[in-house]
Write a protein that holds these residues in place. Sequence first.
Motif, PDB file in Angstrom:
ATOM      1  N   THR A 175      11.250  -4.663  -4.237  1.00 29.61           N
ATOM      2  CA  THR A 175      12.706  -4.540  -4.090  1.00 29.61           C
ATOM      3  C   THR A 175      13.177  -3.252  -4.738  1.00 29.61           C
ATOM      4  OG1 THR A 175      13.096  -6.934  -4.079  1.00 29.61           O
ATOM      5  CG2 THR A 175      14.941  -5.545  -4.720  1.00 29.61           C
ATOM      6  N   LEU A 176      12.727  -3.026  -5.960  1.00 32.24           N
ATOM      7  CA  LEU A 176      13.128  -1.826  -6.699  1.00 32.24           C
ATOM      8  C   LEU A 176      12.579  -0.574  -6.027  1.00 32.24           C
ATOM      9  CD1 LEU A 176      12.513  -3.120 -10.341  1.00 32.24           C
ATOM     10  CD2 LEU A 176      14.605  -3.267  -8.976  1.00 32.24           C
ATOM     11  N   GLY A 193      14.714   0.103  -2.910  1.00 31.77           N
ATOM     12  CA  GLY A 193      16.023   0.626  -3.299  1.00 31.77           C
ATOM     13  C   GLY A 193      15.945   2.081  -3.724  1.00 31.77           C
ATOM     14  N   LYS A 194      14.923   2.407  -4.488  1.00 28.26           N
ATOM     15  CA  LYS A 194      14.727   3.787  -4.945  1.00 28.26           C
ATOM     16  C   LYS A 194      14.513   4.727  -3.760  1.00 28.26           C
ATOM     17  CE  LYS A 194      11.487   6.435  -7.884  1.00 28.26           C
ATOM     18  NZ  LYS A 194      10.763   7.174  -6.832  1.00 28.26           N
ATOM     19  N   ILE A 211      21.131  -6.434   1.224  1.00 27.67           N
ATOM     20  CA  ILE A 211      20.665  -7.442   0.265  1.00 27.67           C
ATOM     21  C   ILE A 211      20.893  -8.839   0.843  1.00 27.67           C
ATOM     22  CG2 ILE A 211      21.073  -8.461  -2.012  1.00 27.67           C
ATOM     23  CD1 ILE A 211      21.855  -5.685  -3.008  1.00 27.67           C
ATOM     24  N   THR A 235      20.002 -10.177  -7.551  1.00 26.31           N
ATOM     25  CA  THR A 235      19.395  -8.985  -6.967  1.00 26.31           C
ATOM     26  C   THR A 235      20.253  -7.751  -7.207  1.00 26.31           C
ATOM     27  OG1 THR A 235      18.228 -10.299  -5.315  1.00 26.31           O
ATOM     28  CG2 THR A 235      18.547  -7.972  -4.814  1.00 26.31           C
ATOM     29  N   HIS A 287      19.577  -6.754 -10.779  1.00 26.98           N
ATOM     30  CA  HIS A 287      18.238  -6.159 -10.915  1.00 26.98           C
ATOM     31  C   HIS A 287      18.253  -4.699 -10.450  1.00 26.98           C
ATOM     32  CE1 HIS A 287      16.381 -10.444 -10.492  1.00 26.98           C
ATOM     33  NE2 HIS A 287      16.715 -10.184 -11.732  1.00 26.98           N
ATOM     34  N   LEU A 288      18.838  -4.456  -9.297  1.00 24.46           N
ATOM     35  CA  LEU A 288      18.850  -3.096  -8.748  1.00 24.46           C
ATOM     36  C   LEU A 288      19.682  -2.145  -9.604  1.00 24.46           C
ATOM     37  CD1 LEU A 288      19.170  -4.117  -5.016  1.00 24.46           C
ATOM     38  CD2 LEU A 288      17.331  -2.681  -5.936  1.00 24.46           C
ATOM     39  N   THR A 310      17.158   0.483 -11.566  1.00 17.75           N
ATOM     40  CA  THR A 310      17.014   1.694 -10.750  1.00 17.75           C
ATOM     41  C   THR A 310      18.243   2.574 -10.982  1.00 17.75           C
ATOM     42  OG1 THR A 310      18.195   0.987  -8.750  1.00 17.75           O
ATOM     43  CG2 THR A 310      15.900   0.269  -8.972  1.00 17.75           C
ATOM     44  N   ALA A 324      25.273  -1.420  -5.218  1.00 17.34           N
ATOM     45  CA  ALA A 324      24.612  -2.715  -5.015  1.00 17.34           C
ATOM     46  C   ALA A 324      25.562  -3.706  -4.357  1.00 17.34           C
ATOM     47  CB  ALA A 324      24.105  -3.251  -6.348  1.00 17.34           C
TER      48      ALA A 324
END
Length: 398
Positions: free
Chosen positions: A253-254, A257-258, A271, A289, A292-293, A297, A304
């Motif tokens: 996921t990370l 996103g990056k 998402i 989520t 987390h992002l 990140t 997000a």
Amino acid sequence: MKVAITNLGTIVSGDWHSPFVQGDTVISHDGKIVSAGTANAAAVEACDVVIDAGGMTAIPGLIDSHVHITFGDYTPRQRTVGYLESYLHGGVTTSISASEVHVPGRPRDVEGVKALAVAAQRCFADYRPGGMRVIAGSVILEPGLKDEDFVELAKKSVSLAKAGFGAVKTAYDYAPLVAGAKAAGLITTCHTGGSSIPGSGAITGDHLLKIHPHVSFHINGGPTAMPDRDFERVIRESEIALQVCTAGNLRTTLLCGKLALELDAFDRFIIATDTPTGSGIMPLGILYTMAHLASLTAMTPEQAICAASGNNARVYRLDSGFLKTGHAADIVLLDAPDGGTQGTALDAIRHGDIAAIGAVVTAGVPRFVGRSRNTPATTRKARVAKSSVMQDFAAAAH
């Protein structure tokens, strides 16, 4: 019903290109936003309901683009009633079916999968569990479906088609089925990663690039992720939407996103939760989520939020997801959780905390004002300052 939300500290638009709306008031009428930003006293006074946000943050209602709908507010996978209403208390105002694949004894023949999709679409056309909008009816792509079947489904208001659970010999055999569904105007989606339930198989970057659906479902794994090298390939070599899900691989996921930020592909980054599944029921999945992002990140909290609202709305052609005039009045009030170390909802998300929810409005109707039954309590207090409507907007006690 005409509703005003006043005394907002921040308004997040849902559009990550211009994520903030200047002002402190949002007004809706008959289910649509009529103004977002500033409003004069007369416009507020003319409303049937006035909610004082107490300085909270307004965001568009979150859109969960991967929910395993069956029929009614029930999941046979976890044998639980009322999960959709519970997700509304996690800020989710729209759920989109990931196909009715969890219906017990689901059909696998052409007429059966068509009938299942039509029945699901019809059942949720006017049914709003807890006030949530549900986009249901996603035809499961099986061998034997023809172009004319997709045209028929589109005429019957089915708008979704899913690859990944059909009786194909190889995943590459989904390519003509997806092409046919696209030609009929359906939004096409595809299981990505390792197999999850009987009938599914591993689908990697090579498969995705040949199939080329509109959306790569749980590109981060559902729950098992495809090889790391495939993420950049899918981003660079396609226009496929990149859906990351809570019930998947957090590390990827990370990673996704990056890469979406670095490779100018954030419009396609969306998402979802991919629930209810074997991973369970997650009413706060999207909030997790997002946190987390934003905490792990370079993604900002407002980016997000937009990935869980406006980006989903664009991919799925919805009228919600934005706090802008003319869009659906689906609005969530967020705040820093009581007892936390941060002062605002956005700072809390950036810190990795779950934002607290103080109110949810869907289709222009306040579903509750005061406190979500699932999140921590808010630091600030939202309240109904005026109401000419004979309705108690308080949330049910725990």
